[in-house]
Design a protein around this motif. Structure first.
Motif, short mmCIF file in Angstrom:
data_model
loop_
_atom_site.label_atom_id
_atom_site.label_comp_id
_atom_site.label_asym_id
_atom_site.label_seq_id
_atom_site.Cartn_x
_atom_site.Cartn_y
_atom_site.Cartn_z
N SER A 18 0.84 -1.20 0.00
CA SER A 18 0.00 0.00 0.00
C SER A 18 0.87 1.25 0.00
O SER A 18 0.59 2.23 -0.71
N LEU A 19 1.95 1.21 0.79
CA LEU A 19 2.88 2.35 0.82
C LEU A 19 3.55 2.54 -0.53
O LEU A 19 3.63 3.66 -1.06
N LEU A 20 4.05 1.45 -1.11
CA LEU A 20 4.71 1.55 -2.41
C LEU A 20 3.75 2.00 -3.50
O LEU A 20 4.13 2.76 -4.40
N ALA A 21 2.51 1.53 -3.43
CA ALA A 21 1.51 1.94 -4.43
C ALA A 21 1.22 3.44 -4.31
O ALA A 21 1.06 4.13 -5.33
N ALA A 22 1.17 3.95 -3.08
CA ALA A 22 0.93 5.37 -2.89
C ALA A 22 2.09 6.20 -3.46
O ALA A 22 1.87 7.24 -4.09
N ILE A 23 3.31 5.72 -3.26
CA ILE A 23 4.48 6.42 -3.81
C ILE A 23 4.45 6.38 -5.33
O ILE A 23 4.68 7.39 -6.01
N ALA A 24 4.16 5.19 -5.88
CA ALA A 24 4.12 5.03 -7.34
C ALA A 24 3.03 5.91 -7.96
O ALA A 24 3.16 6.35 -9.10
N TRP A 25 1.97 6.14 -7.21
CA TRP A 25 0.85 6.93 -7.73
C TRP A 25 1.24 8.39 -7.95
O TRP A 25 0.74 9.04 -8.88
N VAL A 26 2.13 8.92 -7.10
CA VAL A 26 2.47 10.35 -7.17
C VAL A 26 3.75 10.65 -7.95
O VAL A 26 3.97 11.80 -8.32
N LEU A 31 5.52 3.65 -14.23
CA LEU A 31 5.86 2.32 -14.73
C LEU A 31 4.63 1.44 -14.90
O LEU A 31 4.70 0.40 -15.55
N LEU A 32 3.50 1.89 -14.31
CA LEU A 32 2.25 1.14 -14.36
C LEU A 32 1.10 2.08 -14.65
O LEU A 32 1.12 3.25 -14.25
N THR A 33 0.08 1.58 -15.34
CA THR A 33 -1.15 2.34 -15.48
C THR A 33 -1.89 2.30 -14.14
O THR A 33 -1.55 1.50 -13.27
N PRO A 34 -2.90 3.15 -13.93
CA PRO A 34 -3.65 3.08 -12.66
C PRO A 34 -4.21 1.70 -12.37
O PRO A 34 -4.10 1.19 -11.26
N ALA A 35 -4.80 1.06 -13.39
CA ALA A 35 -5.32 -0.30 -13.18
C ALA A 35 -4.18 -1.29 -12.97
O ALA A 35 -4.28 -2.20 -12.15
N GLY A 36 -3.08 -1.09 -13.70
CA GLY A 36 -1.92 -1.96 -13.53
C GLY A 36 -1.35 -1.84 -12.14
O GLY A 36 -0.89 -2.83 -11.55
N LEU A 38 -3.02 -1.22 -9.38
CA LEU A 38 -3.90 -1.96 -8.47
C LEU A 38 -3.60 -3.45 -8.53
O LEU A 38 -3.50 -4.13 -7.50
N HIS A 39 -3.43 -3.97 -9.73
CA HIS A 39 -3.15 -5.39 -9.88
C HIS A 39 -1.75 -5.75 -9.39
O HIS A 39 -1.54 -6.82 -8.82
N ALA A 40 -0.79 -4.84 -9.60
CA ALA A 40 0.56 -5.07 -9.08
C ALA A 40 0.55 -5.06 -7.56
O ALA A 40 1.30 -5.80 -6.92
N TRP A 41 -0.29 -4.23 -6.98
CA TRP A 41 -0.45 -4.20 -5.51
C TRP A 41 -0.93 -5.57 -5.02
O TRP A 41 -0.38 -6.12 -4.06
N ALA A 42 -1.94 -6.12 -5.69
CA ALA A 42 -2.44 -7.44 -5.30
C ALA A 42 -1.36 -8.51 -5.47
O ALA A 42 -1.18 -9.37 -4.60
N LEU A 43 -0.63 -8.43 -6.58
CA LEU A 43 0.46 -9.39 -6.81
C LEU A 43 1.51 -9.28 -5.71
O LEU A 43 2.00 -10.31 -5.21
N GLY A 44 1.85 -8.07 -5.32
CA GLY A 44 2.85 -7.88 -4.27
C GLY A 44 2.41 -8.44 -2.93
O GLY A 44 3.20 -9.06 -2.21
N VAL A 45 1.14 -8.23 -2.59
CA VAL A 45 0.62 -8.76 -1.32
C VAL A 45 0.68 -10.28 -1.33
O VAL A 45 1.11 -10.91 -0.35
N ILE A 46 0.27 -10.89 -2.44
CA ILE A 46 0.29 -12.35 -2.53
C ILE A 46 1.72 -12.88 -2.44
O ILE A 46 1.99 -13.86 -1.74
N THR A 47 2.63 -12.21 -3.14
CA THR A 47 4.02 -12.69 -3.15
C THR A 47 4.64 -12.62 -1.78
O THR A 47 5.30 -13.57 -1.32
N TRP A 48 4.46 -11.50 -1.08
CA TRP A 48 5.03 -11.39 0.27
C TRP A 48 4.34 -12.36 1.23
O TRP A 48 4.99 -12.99 2.07
#
Length: 262
Positions: A18-26, A31-36, A38-48
Motif C-alpha cells: 500500500s505504501l509503495l503503491a501510494a508512492i508510485a501513484w504520485v 511504470l504502471l497504469t492506474p489499473a496496472g 492496483l493489480h501489481a499491488w495485489a500481486l505484491g501482497v500475494i508474493t510477500w
C-alpha cells in the motif's frame, strides 16, 4: 485478540505494498497504469504473504529490470512502430501475463507448506523453483525481445531462418538471444542470493528460460496470427508455464536418473 503469526506476512505485505503503491501513484514517471498499479499491488501482497521477502525481492528484480529493458532504444522502436504500448507502462494484462504462473507456484508452495506430508519439502522446493524459473523465463523473453528490436543487426524467423524485420512475431536475433540469457541469469542469481534456489539450479533456470523463450517464438511464428484469442498475454502465460515445467522436469529427471539431490 492477538493476531496469529500466520497472518503477519500478509499484514506486512498489505502495508508495504500500500505504501509503495501510494508512492508510485504520485511519482511523475509511471511504470504502471492506474489499473496496472492496483493489480501489481495485489500481486505484491500475494508474493510477500506466500514467499516472504525473498520471493518478493526476486519479483521486484524482475519488475525493475524488465521495466528498464523495455525503455532501451525507445525512440528507435517508437519510430519503427514496434515499441510497447503506453511507452512501456504496464497494465493489468501485462502484470498477470508475466506473473500468473509465478503466482500460482507461490500460492501452491504456500498451501503445500502448511500440510504435514513426508514429501512436503521436496514439493515446496520444486514449486519455488517453478516460481523462479517462470520469472527467469519472462525476463529472458523481455530482454530478448526489447534488445532484439532495438539493436538486432540481423533478425530471422525462428521456423525458417528467413530474414524478417525486427518486431516480427517469431523473430530472433543473436543480440536478443544473448540478452535473454543474461536476463534469465539475473533472476536465477538473485534467487540464489536470497536462498530460494541452490547453485546447481541456476543453470537449470537458464536452460528452461532458453527453451521456453524459443518455443514462444515458434508459437508466435506459427500460431499467433491464426487465432485471435492467442494474444501476447496468453502467449506470455504459456511461455512462463513452459519455463516452470521444464525447470521442474529437469530437477526431477536429474534426481531420478543420477540419484543427486540438488
Amino acid at each position: 485478540m492477538p493476531i496469529s503469526e500466520d497472518w503477519m506476512p500478509w499484514i506486512f505485505g498489505l502495508g508495504l505494498n500500500s505504501l509503495l503503491a501510494a508512492i508510485a501513484w504520485v511519482v511523475p514517471k509511471k511504470l504502471l497504469t492506474p489499473a496496472g498499479l492496483l493489480h501489481a499491488w495485489a500481486l505484491g501482497v500475494i508474493t510477500w504473504g506466500t514467499l516472504g521477502w525473498r520471493g518478493y525481492g526476486v519479483m521486484l528484480v524482475y519488475f525493475l529490470v524488465g521495466s528498464a529493458v523495455t525503455r532501451i532504444g525507445m525512440e528507435r522502436k517508437e519510430a519503427a512502430g514496434i515499441a510497447e504500448q503506453r511507452s512501456g507502462a504496464r497494465g493489468p494484462e501485462n502484470v498477470w501475463g508475466s506473473a500468473l504462473t509465478a503466482t500460482l507456484c507461490a500460492l501452491s508452495a504456500y498451501a503445500v507448506g502448511g500440510t504435514q506430508s513426508v514429501n512436503t519439502w521436496t514439493v515446496v522446493s520444486l514449486l519455488v523453483l517453478g516460481y523462479v524459473a517462470s520469472l527467469s523465463t519472462k525476463l529472458s523473453d523481455t530482454c530478448a525481445s526489447e534488445v532484439g528490436k532495438a539493436y538486432g543487426q540481423r533478425t530471422f524467423l525462428i521456423t525458417t531462418f528467413e530474414p524478417v524485420s525486427p518486431g516480427t512475431e517469431g523473430a530472433v536475433s543473436l543480440e536478443g538471444t544473448l540478452a535473454g540469457l543474461v536476463g534469465a541469469a539475473a533472476i536465477a542469481l538473485a534467487a540464489w542470493a536470497v536462498h530460494l534456489i541452490t547453485p546447481l539450479e541456476i543453470p537449470l533456470c537458464i536452460v528452461a528460460a532458453f527453451v521456453a523463450t524459443n518455443l514462444e517464438s515458434v508459437i508466435g511464428a506459427t500460431l499467433q496470427d491464426r487465432y485471435s484469442w492467442l494474444t501476447n498475454e496468453i502467449v506470455n502465460i504459456i511461455n512462463t508455464l513452459i519455463g516452470a515445467v521444464v525447470a521442474i522436469a529437469l530437477v526431477v529427471g536429474i534426481q531420478a536418473w543420477f540419484g543427486v539431490r540438488l
